[in-house]
Design a protein around this motif. Structure first.
Motif, PDB file in Angstrom:
ATOM      1  N   GLY A 110      -4.778  -7.016   1.132  1.00  0.00           N
ATOM      2  CA  GLY A 110      -3.955  -7.940   0.368  1.00  0.00           C
ATOM      3  C   GLY A 110      -3.678  -7.489  -1.046  1.00  0.00           C
ATOM      4  N   MET A 111      -4.589  -6.703  -1.619  1.00  0.00           N
ATOM      5  CA  MET A 111      -4.425  -6.257  -3.008  1.00  0.00           C
ATOM      6  C   MET A 111      -3.962  -4.814  -3.113  1.00  0.00           C
ATOM      7  N   ALA A 112      -3.792  -4.148  -1.986  1.00  0.00           N
ATOM      8  CA  ALA A 112      -3.427  -2.716  -2.006  1.00  0.00           C
ATOM      9  C   ALA A 112      -2.135  -2.459  -2.783  1.00  0.00           C
ATOM     10  N   PHE A 113      -1.215  -3.431  -2.772  1.00  0.00           N
ATOM     11  CA  PHE A 113       0.060  -3.241  -3.476  1.00  0.00           C
ATOM     12  C   PHE A 113      -0.149  -2.992  -4.967  1.00  0.00           C
ATOM     13  N   LEU A 114      -1.258  -3.486  -5.516  1.00  0.00           N
ATOM     14  CA  LEU A 114      -1.518  -3.289  -6.951  1.00  0.00           C
ATOM     15  C   LEU A 114      -1.848  -1.833  -7.267  1.00  0.00           C
ATOM     16  N   THR A 115      -2.472  -1.149  -6.318  1.00  0.00           N
ATOM     17  CA  THR A 115      -2.788   0.274  -6.508  1.00  0.00           C
ATOM     18  C   THR A 115      -1.503   1.070  -6.682  1.00  0.00           C
ATOM     19  N   GLU A 116      -0.503   0.714  -5.868  1.00  0.00           N
ATOM     20  CA  GLU A 116       0.789   1.408  -5.963  1.00  0.00           C
ATOM     21  C   GLU A 116       1.480   1.106  -7.286  1.00  0.00           C
ATOM     22  N   GLU A 117       1.076   0.004  -7.920  1.00  0.00           N
ATOM     23  CA  GLU A 117       1.704  -0.381  -9.185  1.00  0.00           C
ATOM     24  C   GLU A 117       0.892   0.074 -10.387  1.00  0.00           C
ATOM     25  N   GLY A 118      -0.091   0.956 -10.157  1.00  0.00           N
ATOM     26  CA  GLY A 118      -0.789   1.566 -11.281  1.00  0.00           C
ATOM     27  C   GLY A 118      -2.101   0.922 -11.680  1.00  0.00           C
ATOM     28  N   PHE A 119      -2.573  -0.047 -10.902  1.00  0.00           N
ATOM     29  CA  PHE A 119      -3.888  -0.630 -11.192  1.00  0.00           C
ATOM     30  C   PHE A 119      -4.958   0.151 -10.438  1.00  0.00           C
ATOM     31  N   GLU A 120      -6.149   0.168 -11.008  1.00  0.00           N
ATOM     32  CA  GLU A 120      -7.283   0.815 -10.344  1.00  0.00           C
ATOM     33  C   GLU A 120      -8.233  -0.284  -9.884  1.00  0.00           C
ATOM     34  N   LEU A 121      -8.399  -0.404  -8.560  1.00  0.00           N
ATOM     35  CA  LEU A 121      -9.212  -1.489  -8.014  1.00  0.00           C
ATOM     36  C   LEU A 121     -10.563  -0.975  -7.557  1.00  0.00           C
ATOM     37  N   ASP A 122     -11.631  -1.602  -8.036  1.00  0.00           N
ATOM     38  CA  ASP A 122     -12.981  -1.305  -7.556  1.00  0.00           C
ATOM     39  C   ASP A 122     -13.454  -2.500  -6.737  1.00  0.00           C
ATOM     40  N   PHE A 123     -13.616  -2.299  -5.428  1.00  0.00           N
ATOM     41  CA  PHE A 123     -14.056  -3.387  -4.557  1.00  0.00           C
ATOM     42  C   PHE A 123     -15.574  -3.369  -4.434  1.00  0.00           C
ATOM     43  N   VAL A 124     -16.196  -4.505  -4.681  1.00  0.00           N
ATOM     44  CA  VAL A 124     -17.643  -4.634  -4.549  1.00  0.00           C
ATOM     45  C   VAL A 124     -17.930  -5.742  -3.548  1.00  0.00           C
ATOM     46  N   LYS A 125     -18.710  -5.415  -2.511  1.00  0.00           N
ATOM     47  CA  LYS A 125     -19.068  -6.395  -1.481  1.00  0.00           C
ATOM     48  C   LYS A 125     -20.485  -6.911  -1.689  1.00  0.00           C
ATOM     49  N   ASP A 126     -21.439  -5.998  -1.841  1.00  0.00           N
ATOM     50  CA  ASP A 126     -22.832  -6.418  -2.019  1.00  0.00           C
ATOM     51  C   ASP A 126     -23.109  -6.652  -3.499  1.00  0.00           C
ATOM     52  N   ALA A 127     -22.500  -7.734  -4.004  1.00  0.00           N
ATOM     53  CA  ALA A 127     -22.502  -7.990  -5.450  1.00  0.00           C
ATOM     54  C   ALA A 127     -23.912  -8.083  -6.017  1.00  0.00           C
ATOM     55  N   LYS A 128     -24.816  -8.683  -5.240  1.00  0.00           N
ATOM     56  CA  LYS A 128     -26.174  -8.919  -5.762  1.00  0.00           C
ATOM     57  C   LYS A 128     -26.878  -7.619  -6.143  1.00  0.00           C
ATOM     58  N   ASP A 129     -26.597  -6.545  -5.416  1.00  0.00           N
ATOM     59  CA  ASP A 129     -27.319  -5.295  -5.660  1.00  0.00           C
ATOM     60  C   ASP A 129     -26.488  -4.244  -6.392  1.00  0.00           C
ATOM     61  N   ILE A 130     -25.291  -4.625  -6.807  1.00  0.00           N
ATOM     62  CA  ILE A 130     -24.424  -3.658  -7.491  1.00  0.00           C
ATOM     63  C   ILE A 130     -24.113  -4.097  -8.919  1.00  0.00           C
ATOM     64  N   LEU A 131     -23.800  -5.366  -9.089  1.00  0.00           N
ATOM     65  CA  LEU A 131     -23.357  -5.820 -10.407  1.00  0.00           C
ATOM     66  C   LEU A 131     -24.494  -5.873 -11.423  1.00  0.00           C
ATOM     67  N   THR A 132     -24.173  -5.485 -12.646  1.00  0.00           N
ATOM     68  CA  THR A 132     -25.044  -5.726 -13.803  1.00  0.00           C
ATOM     69  C   THR A 132     -24.142  -6.201 -14.939  1.00  0.00           C
ATOM     70  N   PRO A 133     -24.695  -6.895 -15.930  1.00  0.00           N
ATOM     71  CA  PRO A 133     -23.870  -7.312 -17.067  1.00  0.00           C
ATOM     72  C   PRO A 133     -23.177  -6.123 -17.743  1.00  0.00           C
ATOM     73  N   GLU A 134     -23.856  -4.979 -17.802  1.00  0.00           N
ATOM     74  CA  GLU A 134     -23.271  -3.779 -18.425  1.00  0.00           C
ATOM     75  C   GLU A 134     -22.054  -3.304 -17.628  1.00  0.00           C
ATOM     76  N   MET A 135     -22.168  -3.360 -16.309  1.00  0.00           N
ATOM     77  CA  MET A 135     -21.067  -2.921 -15.452  1.00  0.00           C
ATOM     78  C   MET A 135     -19.835  -3.795 -15.669  1.00  0.00           C
ATOM     79  N   LEU A 136     -20.033  -5.106 -15.795  1.00  0.00           N
ATOM     80  CA  LEU A 136     -18.898  -6.013 -15.976  1.00  0.00           C
ATOM     81  C   LEU A 136     -18.060  -5.619 -17.182  1.00  0.00           C
ATOM     82  N   ARG A 137     -18.733  -5.163 -18.227  1.00  0.00           N
ATOM     83  CA  ARG A 137     -18.028  -4.869 -19.478  1.00  0.00           C
ATOM     84  C   ARG A 137     -17.077  -3.687 -19.368  1.00  0.00           C
TER      85      ARG A 137
END
Length: 221
Positions: free
Chosen positions: A23-50
């Protein structure tokens, strides 16, 4: 040129990541860089969000599509509602699409207060009319449109929201379909539709997503 990096949180028991990725792939073609995260609990940190000017949440309160244990777990989760709120208060953008609004106040009040709504129910998939309520940068150039979708009914709406969209269906009546609110120095936008891929492929819905990305990150240093 500059490619805006967007962090996309997705994948839950009722909303597989594949829908959001396609659903969001069209944004990649428009110059956005998308990072998809599924296992949020073990990947996200406050530093990463920034590292990102915008977080898109298209994920309900479960770990992933194969595990419906809750996402937020005190003492385990590095990024929970407090950290998300702090990220936006400090100037980050937050766009909550469909299942990002599937949290109930009973199970996760901290998140529902941050995002400004709690989930009640939805009727069986049906024809949903999306009506633009007011002119705003998020609704710029968007016409009313009709989709087949899960028609979300939201409650506990925050007092400071600016309503933008009403959704209507025969089985679900009139519901809040989208709004914006300020959280500290940052901006938050909610779009309720988006259960099936054909909604994401609707040209008017895509306009809403593009506009919301721009508005949520507008004014960031």
């Amino acid at each position: 040129g500059y490619r805006m990096k967007i962090l996309v949180l997705c994948d839950d028991k009722w909303h597989p990541a594949e829908v959001v990725e396609k659903g969001m792939a069209f944004l990649t073609e428009e110059g956005f860089e998308l990072d998809f995260v599924k296992d949020a609990k073990d990947i996200l940190t406050p530093e990463m969000l920034r590292r990102y000017p915008l977080i898109v949440n298209a994920k309900g309160n479960v770990l992933n599509c194969g595990n419906d244990a809750p996402w937020f777990d005190n003492g385990v989760t590095e990024v929970g509602p407090k950290e998300l709120k702090s990220y936006v208060e400090q100037g980050g953008g937050f766009l909550s699409i469909h299942s990002g609004n599937s949290f109930t106040a009973e199970e996760c009040r901290e998140y529902t207060e941050f995002v400004g709504n709690s989930f009640v129910t939805h009727p069986a998939r049906c024809e949903v009319k999306v009506h633009v309520e007011r002119e705003h940068p998020v609704t710029e150039g968007v016409s009313d449109f009709t989709i087949r979708d899960e028609h979300y009914q939201l409650d506990h709406l925050a007092e400071d929201i600016l309503p933008l969209l009403t959704t209507r269906s025969e089985t679900g009546g009139n519901q809040m379909g989208g709004y914006v609110r300020m959280v500290g120095k940052g901006r938050l936008c909610v779009l309720a539709p988006g259960h099936i891929l054909s909604v994401w492929e609707n040209p008017e819905f895509r306009k809403l997503i593009r506009n919301a990305i721009r508005w949520c990150t507008d004014g960031q240093a």
